[in-house]
Design an enzyme around this catalytic site. Structure first.
Site, mmCIF file in Angstrom:
data_model
loop_
_atom_site.group_PDB
_atom_site.id
_atom_site.type_symbol
_atom_site.label_atom_id
_atom_site.label_comp_id
_atom_site.label_asym_id
_atom_site.label_seq_id
_atom_site.Cartn_x
_atom_site.Cartn_y
_atom_site.Cartn_z
ATOM 1 N N ILE A 1 0.855 -1.186 0.000
ATOM 2 C CA ILE A 1 0.000 0.000 0.000
ATOM 3 C C ILE A 1 0.897 1.243 0.000
ATOM 4 C CG2 ILE A 1 -1.956 1.188 1.067
ATOM 5 C CD1 ILE A 1 -2.609 -1.419 2.549
ATOM 6 N N PRO A 2 1.536 1.529 -1.147
ATOM 7 C CA PRO A 2 2.354 2.750 -1.209
ATOM 8 C C PRO A 2 1.443 3.966 -1.063
ATOM 9 C CG PRO A 2 2.200 1.716 -3.375
ATOM 10 C CD PRO A 2 1.532 0.796 -2.405
ATOM 11 N N HIS A 3 1.891 4.927 -0.298
ATOM 12 C CA HIS A 3 1.045 6.089 -0.046
ATOM 13 C C HIS A 3 1.892 7.318 0.232
ATOM 14 C CE1 HIS A 3 1.815 4.108 3.817
ATOM 15 N NE2 HIS A 3 1.805 5.325 4.341
ATOM 16 N N GLY A 4 1.242 8.462 0.136
ATOM 17 C CA GLY A 4 1.930 9.703 0.418
ATOM 18 C C GLY A 4 0.975 10.872 0.384
ATOM 19 N N LEU B 1 -2.278 5.078 -2.542
ATOM 20 C CA LEU B 1 -3.161 6.035 -1.892
ATOM 21 C C LEU B 1 -2.452 7.380 -1.779
ATOM 22 C CD1 LEU B 1 -5.862 6.475 -0.412
ATOM 23 C CD2 LEU B 1 -4.718 5.763 1.684
#
Length: 143
Positions: free
Chosen positions: A64-67, A102
């Site tokens: 779940i890569p997010h930033g 996300l």
């Protein structure tokens, strides 16, 4: 927050062909930029920066890569099922084949955490993941 608040049918990618974590992040940034109008490099940089803090590969073949980006006015999600699993430096060492990107506003503290929690709960469900892995149609993945 529901997953439908984060995804549209156009933000689901079936059979994404990548061979590394960095390439996956780049392709996800490219797709996110196409769908949002954000700068591709800005999305990639925020994702790569987050990965440097610690992997977003949560285990069981899921990442779940997010930033956070200033340009984001509401949480944005992008889901990809990979053509072949890749090494993502996951906490359990299992290669990743399901990725949920996300993006949230820099000021979206609680909303960002709620969205992350919702996505994490959904993807930790074994039955849901089996269904996602059992299809290669973007429409079926969205459904």
């Amino acid at each position: 927050m529901e997953i439908a608040d984060l995804l549209t049918p156009e933000s689901v990618i079936a059979n994404l062909k990548v061979s590394s974590k960095k390439q996956a992040l780049h392709e996800l940034a490219k797709h996110a930029a196409e769908r949002t109008g954000f700068h591709e490099r800005a999305v990639f940089d925020v994702l790569l920066g987050r990965e440097k803090l610690g992997t977003t590969g949560i285990g069981n073949g899921i990442a779940i890569p997010h930033g956070k980006l200033a340009a984001v006015d509401q949480p944005f999600g992008l889901f990809a099922r990979l053509d072949h699993p890749i090494d993502f430096d996951s906490v359990d060492g299992v290669p990743v084949d399901l990725i949920f990107l996300l993006l949230a506003s820099e000021s979206a503290g609680a909303d960002h955490l709620k969205a992350l929690a919702r996505v994490s709960r959904l993807l930790r469900d074994h039955g849901t993941c089996e269904k996602l892995r059992g299809t290669d149609s973007a429409e079926a993945l969205y459904a």
